[in-house]
Design a protein around this motif. Sequence first.
Motif, PDB file in Angstrom:
ATOM      1  N   LEU B 282      70.766  95.918  26.779  1.00 31.36           N
ATOM      2  CA  LEU B 282      69.375  96.275  26.548  1.00 31.36           C
ATOM      3  C   LEU B 282      68.895  96.912  27.844  1.00 31.36           C
ATOM      4  CD1 LEU B 282      67.114  95.518  24.360  1.00 31.36           C
ATOM      5  CD2 LEU B 282      66.525  93.652  25.916  1.00 31.36           C
ATOM      6  N   THR B 283      68.353  98.133  27.793  1.00 29.74           N
ATOM      7  CA  THR B 283      67.860  98.690  29.060  1.00 29.74           C
ATOM      8  C   THR B 283      66.549  97.989  29.426  1.00 29.74           C
ATOM      9  OG1 THR B 283      66.516 100.408  28.038  1.00 29.74           O
ATOM     10  CG2 THR B 283      68.819 100.966  28.499  1.00 29.74           C
ATOM     11  N   TYR B 284      66.223  98.058  30.698  1.00 30.43           N
ATOM     12  CA  TYR B 284      64.951  97.509  31.167  1.00 30.43           C
ATOM     13  C   TYR B 284      63.803  98.111  30.364  1.00 30.43           C
ATOM     14  CZ  TYR B 284      60.913  96.955  34.289  1.00 30.43           C
ATOM     15  OH  TYR B 284      59.675  96.693  34.801  1.00 30.43           O
ATOM     16  N   ALA B 287      63.646  96.626  27.071  1.00 30.50           N
ATOM     17  CA  ALA B 287      63.190  95.239  27.175  1.00 30.50           C
ATOM     18  C   ALA B 287      61.667  95.178  27.225  1.00 30.50           C
ATOM     19  CB  ALA B 287      63.794  94.568  28.411  1.00 30.50           C
ATOM     20  N   GLU B 309      61.123  86.454  29.957  1.00 32.41           N
ATOM     21  CA  GLU B 309      62.543  86.132  29.790  1.00 32.41           C
ATOM     22  C   GLU B 309      62.745  85.183  28.607  1.00 32.41           C
ATOM     23  OE1 GLU B 309      64.153  86.755  34.384  1.00 32.41           O
ATOM     24  OE2 GLU B 309      63.794  84.726  33.665  1.00 32.41           O
ATOM     25  N   LEU B 312      62.436  87.192  25.369  1.00 29.01           N
ATOM     26  CA  LEU B 312      63.648  87.972  25.112  1.00 29.01           C
ATOM     27  C   LEU B 312      64.787  87.074  24.635  1.00 29.01           C
ATOM     28  CD1 LEU B 312      63.712  90.460  28.148  1.00 29.01           C
ATOM     29  CD2 LEU B 312      63.406  91.061  25.728  1.00 29.01           C
ATOM     30  N   ILE B 322      70.597  92.950  30.485  1.00 28.96           N
ATOM     31  CA  ILE B 322      69.519  93.911  30.715  1.00 28.96           C
ATOM     32  C   ILE B 322      70.024  94.862  31.799  1.00 28.96           C
ATOM     33  CG2 ILE B 322      67.093  94.251  31.328  1.00 28.96           C
ATOM     34  CD1 ILE B 322      66.573  91.358  30.552  1.00 28.96           C
ATOM     35  N   TRP B 325      67.867  98.623  35.699  1.00 26.86           N
ATOM     36  CA  TRP B 325      66.648  98.097  36.303  1.00 26.86           C
ATOM     37  C   TRP B 325      66.033  99.117  37.262  1.00 26.86           C
ATOM     38  CZ3 TRP B 325      64.372  93.179  35.766  1.00 26.86           C
ATOM     39  CH2 TRP B 325      65.062  92.299  34.925  1.00 26.86           C
TER      40      TRP B 325
END
Lengths: 355, 355
Positions: B282-284, B287, B309, B312, B322, B325
């Motif tokens: 999951l990319t930042y 997210a 967090e 998620l 993740i 970042w």
Amino acid sequence: MWKDRVLSSEVLRSEEGRRVKLAGWVHSIRDLGKVVFIILRDRDGMVQLVFSLNTSGRELVEQAKRLGKEYVVMVEGFVKHTEKAPGGAEVHVDRLQVVNEAEVPPHLEPDQRAKVDLDVRLDDRMLDLRRPENYAIFRINHVVLSAARRYLESEGFMEVHTPKLIATATEGGAALFPVAYFDKEAFLAQSPQLYKEQLSAVFERVYEIGPLFRAEESHTNRHLSEYVGIDVEAAFADEEDVMRVLEGMVAFVIREVTERCRKELELLRRELKPLSTPFVRLTYDEAIERLREVGIMIEWGHDLTTEAERALGRMFDGPFFIVDWPTHLKPFYIMPREDDPSRSYSFDLMYGWLE
Amino acid sequence: MWKDRVLSSEVLRSEEGRRVKLAGWVHSIRDLGKVVFIILRDRDGMVQLVFSLNTSGRELVEQAKRLGKEYVVMVEGFVKHTEKAPGGAEVHVDRLQVVNEAEVPPHLEPDQRAKVDLDVRLDDRMLDLRRPENYAIFRINHVVLSAARRYLESEGFMEVHTPKLIATATEGGAALFPVAYFDKEAFLAQSPQLYKEQLSAVFERVYEIGPLFRAEESHTNRHLSEYVGIDVEAAFADEEDVMRVLEGMVAFVIREVTERCRKELELLRRELKPLSTPFVRLTYDEAIERLREVGIMIEWGHDLTTEAERALGRMFDGPFFIVDWPTHLKPFYIMPREDDPSRSYSFDLMYGWLE
């Protein structure tokens, strides 16, 4: 990155003509004009790369000439078997990618054989560790730990990790490093001794491999502020059982290193003799008697001097135990013998002059 | 001591009538007058001992009545299969040796189910660790480490040990414990980060399992002054390669624990689901978008809150990464993306709400 990258050792085992991808460091370069030989080093060893007008083309040969020692490169090419190449095979390169350039002072080039001062080596430790001799030491260290663990686990020992930040000393008050623990004082652990005794009263057989700290002011090669120790503790065992585990582990480790580190031992010019168990058991009384015979006088109840340990080491071919030490020479947690409380159920394992 | 001692689990696998020797701790006693049942605990589990007038004789039955919980005993007897015994087999004892007596406060008896305050438990940690639940945790810990090492070694990683006494900070100046190093100041290592980067530039693939120290003042269950970390570093790898090693290791460890710790997981009432790899990435950016959908607003470039967090963690069944970042949220040694330097080649592995 390159999913199908192979290691240098695999090249030597590959059939003629196989296409391979390699990655590593330029260990040395031999430029013969129309052909350039490069020794490529990776975690597994070294292999010769060949850049020639025929296979690689002019541009690639020119590029190879401009490479420097320790450049990080990835290459592709074909395996060719030839007796002229170290290990019997080389790779004829037709693709080269420079991942990173490097500037290496000539005296620190990993293929340099001249001795360099320790200070200089430590300033560029990464380059220093790339010297095959240092590489070999780390690899042997790895195999020693891996073999020790395998042996202990096969004997039913459970790995534990005990605190390194402790509130009080284990073995005497000296040689402790104080730590500022928030607004309190703590110390670094010298030994997991008391922890492992508690743990063996629960889990029976425990071991720990981890750092230990001793604030010893002596500057000799027998003293270290920080080192990695292998600690073992067993319940339902007498001193003979413990010696059996210890000698079994040492013999197993030697066997594993001999088998898995052939290249490294050869490089370091070391030969390991297989050890047969059980090791010799020499009582403290026999030891001082044997020492008297060679003119070294140790009064009963005194510790063995370094000179005495060296003399004993010369008397035995392999490792040996000194057992039944005077109780007062040992820490409080060592058990006095029932038949003679002045002697204890204790042992030191000696190898040459090393305890 | 007793060379041919067997463990409790072996009794359960033995044929009827086999003569066995056992050693361990008295876990519980049931005195029925003419027959006494004792549950003996050793490092491998528990087994029922039977003292009866028939097999053991009057004297031994009387002796068994006088045993206390946690007494250390060695026994000999015959295996008998019966559905009434836990595990389907018991040992009818005809020889008993008390190795050590014990005085155990009733509230700390390992078979006691009542909850006891942590302070009381820590005061007698040895007894506390004998509670089967704690025993199980240590055993699982052992298998986790053993499996992690096995996985990493099979992937060509070499074990290293980096200094814990260091001269300067690795990740920011805070959270360091100062050590009085002779007449100088040193610190305890927070992370082997910089060491392992140097080492991977030599040995390519290295790992370390060892203690790390963080002087964090927070008192939550996400903070510890000292803990054991598994550190891994690889050369010739991009972030995707590293995630593959990490997810491979986690999945392997879960599989090993499931197989080798069946008893322990049952006791702790935990079930482990096998993990399938690859884990979700999951990319930042994704997210914070997913979080926005459930009403949690994180401004781009801000770190995820504990609340975020947790949210998620509820969205995914298993572990997930993740990735990508914002560069400025990560330490200096994290590489910015070539296509967008405000994002970095970095990842966090999440499992539920745990990073």
